[in-house]
Motif scaffolding. Structure first.
Motif, PDB file in Angstrom:
ATOM      1  N   ARG A  31       0.798  -1.225   0.000  1.00 44.84           N
ATOM      2  CA  ARG A  31       0.000   0.000   0.000  1.00 44.84           C
ATOM      3  C   ARG A  31       0.834   1.281   0.000  1.00 44.84           C
ATOM      4  NH1 ARG A  31      -5.220  -1.006   1.441  1.00 44.84           N
ATOM      5  NH2 ARG A  31      -5.476   1.186   2.020  1.00 44.84           N
ATOM      6  N   GLY A  32       2.139   1.165   0.268  1.00 46.52           N
ATOM      7  CA  GLY A  32       2.968   2.339   0.433  1.00 46.52           C
ATOM      8  C   GLY A  32       2.842   2.883   1.843  1.00 46.52           C
ATOM      9  N   PHE A  33       3.826   3.657   2.280  1.00 45.73           N
ATOM     10  CA  PHE A  33       3.795   4.203   3.642  1.00 45.73           C
ATOM     11  C   PHE A  33       2.619   5.149   3.824  1.00 45.73           C
ATOM     12  CE2 PHE A  33       5.272   7.473   6.748  1.00 45.73           C
ATOM     13  CZ  PHE A  33       5.275   6.664   7.863  1.00 45.73           C
ATOM     14  N   ALA A  34       2.364   5.976   2.823  1.00 52.31           N
ATOM     15  CA  ALA A  34       1.268   6.953   2.936  1.00 52.31           C
ATOM     16  C   ALA A  34      -0.078   6.266   3.099  1.00 52.31           C
ATOM     17  CB  ALA A  34       1.253   7.857   1.710  1.00 52.31           C
ATOM     18  N   GLY A  35      -0.227   5.076   2.533  1.00 47.60           N
ATOM     19  CA  GLY A  35      -1.501   4.374   2.605  1.00 47.60           C
ATOM     20  C   GLY A  35      -1.601   3.370   3.738  1.00 47.60           C
ATOM     21  N   THR A  36      -0.629   3.380   4.632  1.00 46.91           N
ATOM     22  CA  THR A  36      -0.614   2.425   5.738  1.00 46.91           C
ATOM     23  C   THR A  36      -0.831   3.159   7.058  1.00 46.91           C
ATOM     24  OG1 THR A  36       0.904   0.974   4.527  1.00 46.91           O
ATOM     25  CG2 THR A  36       0.725   0.631   6.899  1.00 46.91           C
ATOM     26  N   SER A  37      -2.007   3.012   7.624  1.00 45.70           N
ATOM     27  CA  SER A  37      -2.337   3.700   8.876  1.00 45.70           C
ATOM     28  C   SER A  37      -1.987   2.826  10.076  1.00 45.70           C
ATOM     29  CB  SER A  37      -3.827   4.031   8.915  1.00 45.70           C
ATOM     30  OG  SER A  37      -4.589   2.833   8.966  1.00 45.70           O
ATOM     31  N   GLU A  57       6.339   5.751  18.898  1.00 43.78           N
ATOM     32  CA  GLU A  57       5.656   7.021  19.133  1.00 43.78           C
ATOM     33  C   GLU A  57       4.639   7.326  18.048  1.00 43.78           C
ATOM     34  OE1 GLU A  57       8.473  10.137  19.612  1.00 43.78           O
ATOM     35  OE2 GLU A  57       9.324   9.326  21.456  1.00 43.78           O
ATOM     36  N   GLY A  58       4.823   6.748  16.871  1.00 47.80           N
ATOM     37  CA  GLY A  58       3.909   6.990  15.762  1.00 47.80           C
ATOM     38  C   GLY A  58       4.392   6.275  14.520  1.00 47.80           C
ATOM     39  N   ARG A  59       3.745   6.581  13.389  1.00 52.40           N
ATOM     40  CA  ARG A  59       4.128   5.920  12.129  1.00 52.40           C
ATOM     41  C   ARG A  59       5.562   6.225  11.742  1.00 52.40           C
ATOM     42  NH1 ARG A  59       1.466   6.422   6.956  1.00 52.40           N
ATOM     43  NH2 ARG A  59       1.785   8.652   7.291  1.00 52.40           N
ATOM     44  N   GLU A  60       5.994   7.471  11.956  1.00 50.57           N
ATOM     45  CA  GLU A  60       7.353   7.839  11.578  1.00 50.57           C
ATOM     46  C   GLU A  60       8.377   7.050  12.375  1.00 50.57           C
ATOM     47  OE1 GLU A  60       4.958   9.940  12.336  1.00 50.57           O
ATOM     48  OE2 GLU A  60       4.577  10.989  10.431  1.00 50.57           O
ATOM     49  N   ARG A 115      13.533  -1.670  -0.255  1.00 50.14           N
ATOM     50  CA  ARG A 115      12.689  -0.648  -0.882  1.00 50.14           C
ATOM     51  C   ARG A 115      12.094   0.284   0.164  1.00 50.14           C
ATOM     52  NH1 ARG A 115       7.684   0.558  -2.289  1.00 50.14           N
ATOM     53  NH2 ARG A 115       6.771  -1.272  -1.319  1.00 50.14           N
ATOM     54  N   ILE A 116      11.666  -0.268   1.274  1.00 50.38           N
ATOM     55  CA  ILE A 116      11.111   0.576   2.329  1.00 50.38           C
ATOM     56  C   ILE A 116      12.183   1.526   2.856  1.00 50.38           C
ATOM     57  CG2 ILE A 116      10.218   0.563   4.697  1.00 50.38           C
ATOM     58  CD1 ILE A 116       8.752  -2.033   3.968  1.00 50.38           C
ATOM     59  N   ALA A 117      13.403   1.005   3.065  1.00 58.48           N
ATOM     60  CA  ALA A 117      14.478   1.803   3.659  1.00 58.48           C
ATOM     61  C   ALA A 117      15.073   2.809   2.696  1.00 58.48           C
ATOM     62  CB  ALA A 117      15.570   0.875   4.181  1.00 58.48           C
ATOM     63  N   SER A 118      14.901   2.603   1.390  1.00 52.77           N
ATOM     64  CA  SER A 118      15.521   3.516   0.422  1.00 52.77           C
ATOM     65  C   SER A 118      14.519   4.335  -0.383  1.00 52.77           C
ATOM     66  CB  SER A 118      16.409   2.722  -0.548  1.00 52.77           C
ATOM     67  OG  SER A 118      15.640   1.778  -1.276  1.00 52.77           O
ATOM     68  N   VAL A 119      13.270   3.880  -0.442  1.00 53.30           N
ATOM     69  CA  VAL A 119      12.266   4.577  -1.249  1.00 53.30           C
ATOM     70  C   VAL A 119      11.151   5.166  -0.387  1.00 53.30           C
ATOM     71  CG1 VAL A 119      10.572   4.354  -3.109  1.00 53.30           C
ATOM     72  CG2 VAL A 119      12.736   3.097  -3.244  1.00 53.30           C
ATOM     73  N   GLU A 120      10.560   4.338   0.478  1.00 51.95           N
ATOM     74  CA  GLU A 120       9.424   4.809   1.272  1.00 51.95           C
ATOM     75  C   GLU A 120       9.813   5.904   2.267  1.00 51.95           C
ATOM     76  OE1 GLU A 120       6.334   4.146   0.767  1.00 51.95           O
ATOM     77  OE2 GLU A 120       6.607   2.573  -0.731  1.00 51.95           O
ATOM     78  N   VAL A 121      11.088   5.959   2.641  1.00 53.10           N
ATOM     79  CA  VAL A 121      11.526   6.976   3.607  1.00 53.10           C
ATOM     80  C   VAL A 121      11.595   8.368   2.989  1.00 53.10           C
ATOM     81  CG1 VAL A 121      12.828   5.374   5.041  1.00 53.10           C
ATOM     82  CG2 VAL A 121      13.945   6.454   3.096  1.00 53.10           C
ATOM     83  N   ILE A 122      11.602   8.429   1.655  1.00 50.28           N
ATOM     84  CA  ILE A 122      11.706   9.723   0.983  1.00 50.28           C
ATOM     85  C   ILE A 122      10.418  10.512   1.186  1.00 50.28           C
ATOM     86  CG2 ILE A 122      12.029  10.883  -1.240  1.00 50.28           C
ATOM     87  CD1 ILE A 122      13.603   8.415  -2.143  1.00 50.28           C
ATOM     88  N   GLU A 123      10.546  11.742   1.643  1.00 51.85           N
ATOM     89  CA  GLU A 123       9.410  12.634   1.878  1.00 51.85           C
ATOM     90  C   GLU A 123       8.403  12.025   2.842  1.00 51.85           C
ATOM     91  OE1 GLU A 123       7.781  13.880  -1.851  1.00 51.85           O
ATOM     92  OE2 GLU A 123       9.603  14.910  -2.466  1.00 51.85           O
ATOM     93  N   ALA A 124       8.909  11.307   3.848  1.00 50.13           N
ATOM     94  CA  ALA A 124       8.029  10.706   4.849  1.00 50.13           C
ATOM     95  C   ALA A 124       7.897  11.576   6.099  1.00 50.13           C
ATOM     96  CB  ALA A 124       8.547   9.328   5.233  1.00 50.13           C
ATOM     97  N   GLY A 125       8.389  12.795   6.033  1.00 45.10           N
ATOM     98  CA  GLY A 125       8.265  13.692   7.179  1.00 45.10           C
ATOM     99  C   GLY A 125       9.615  14.141   7.699  1.00 45.10           C
ATOM    100  N   ARG A 126       9.595  15.232   8.435  1.00 44.83           N
ATOM    101  CA  ARG A 126      10.828  15.846   8.919  1.00 44.83           C
ATOM    102  C   ARG A 126      11.593  14.932   9.868  1.00 44.83           C
ATOM    103  NH1 ARG A 126      14.568  19.095   7.034  1.00 44.83           N
ATOM    104  NH2 ARG A 126      16.106  19.234   8.691  1.00 44.83           N
ATOM    105  N   THR A 127      10.878  14.233  10.732  1.00 46.19           N
ATOM    106  CA  THR A 127      11.547  13.361  11.696  1.00 46.19           C
ATOM    107  C   THR A 127      12.322  12.264  10.985  1.00 46.19           C
ATOM    108  OG1 THR A 127       9.836  13.782  13.354  1.00 46.19           O
ATOM    109  CG2 THR A 127      11.205  11.842  13.668  1.00 46.19           C
ATOM    110  N   VAL A 128      11.709  11.672   9.968  1.00 45.23           N
ATOM    111  CA  VAL A 128      12.375  10.621   9.203  1.00 45.23           C
ATOM    112  C   VAL A 128      13.569  11.194   8.445  1.00 45.23           C
ATOM    113  CG1 VAL A 128      12.109   8.901   7.373  1.00 45.23           C
ATOM    114  CG2 VAL A 128      10.249   9.290   9.000  1.00 45.23           C
TER     115      VAL A 128
END
Length: 211
Positions: A31-37, A57-60, A115-128
């Motif tokens: 689903r991608g990180f954005a689509g995973t609640s 602490e949260g998704r990030e 893929r998660i560690a190199s692609v999904e982390v991109i633009e996943a928020g300031r903390t990431v």
């Protein structure tokens, strides 16, 4: 006290954490990180929201944990190579080749995690992003030290390699992300050879294609 309400022991909590991470990995892959609640992760992992927040602490924070697993594997693999006494006297070309091959083997062991560690982390928020910058600074120090070693051995031109190393790490990250998006058609060997070529080129050392 009701036994069912007692806090989980260390072993049970570790298993719960791993279950949450494994479930999140599967969901993010599809689903991608954005689509995973968090709610979706908890439902699929059969844990309560409270249990999730006892671990993260949260998704990030969860995404950072997934990234850390891959990044730490890569760093530990390279440090294991450096622990070989033969690497103390090895030429830069041989040393970089051994380091890169160990790194690639470690970080691509699970293509989904890669893929998660190199692609999904991109633009996943300031903390990431701050977390990624911390790892980038560690690798900058690592490669700068390797460049200084090559200079001392007379195998590289003496200059400040700091900016070149920053650019190199950016290239490595992008190549890894590209491989992760296309792992079905791109071999690990091709990725390793390209990374070796980029690192040696940054140092001004010819690539030995026979290695």
């Amino acid at each position: 006290m009701d036994p069912s309400s007692a806090p989980p022991g260390p072993a049970r909590r570790a298993r719960r954490r791993e279950r949450i991470l494994a479930t999140a990995t599967t969901l993010i892959d599809s689903r991608g990180f954005a689509g995973t609640s968090i709610e979706r992760i908890c439902a699929a992992a059969h844990v309560s929201n409270r249990a999730f927040y006892e671990e993260f602490e949260g998704r990030e924070a969860l995404l950072i944990a997934l990234h850390n697993d891959v990044a730490r594997d890569g760093m530990e693999a390279t440090l294991a190579v450096l622990g070989d006494p033969a690497m103390e006297s090895a030429g830069t070309r041989d040393r970089i080749t051994a380091l890169v091959r160990a790194y690639v083997e470690a970080v691509t062991a699970d293509p989904v995690a890669t893929r998660i560690a190199s692609v999904e982390v991109i633009e996943a928020g300031r903390t990431v992003e701050d977390h990624r910058l911390l790892w980038r600074s560690l690798w900058t120090d690592f490669f700068t030290a390797e460049a200084d070693r090559a200079v001392r051995r007379g195998e590289a031109v003496a200059r400040d390699y700091t900016l070149a190393t920053v650019a190199l790490i950016g290239a490595i990250n992008e190549l890894l992300a590209h491989w992760a998006r296309n792992s079905a058609s791109l071999s690990r060997e091709l990725l390793a050879r390209e990374l070796i070529h980029h690192i040696l080129a940054t140092l001004g050392i010819p690539t030995d294609e026979g290695k």
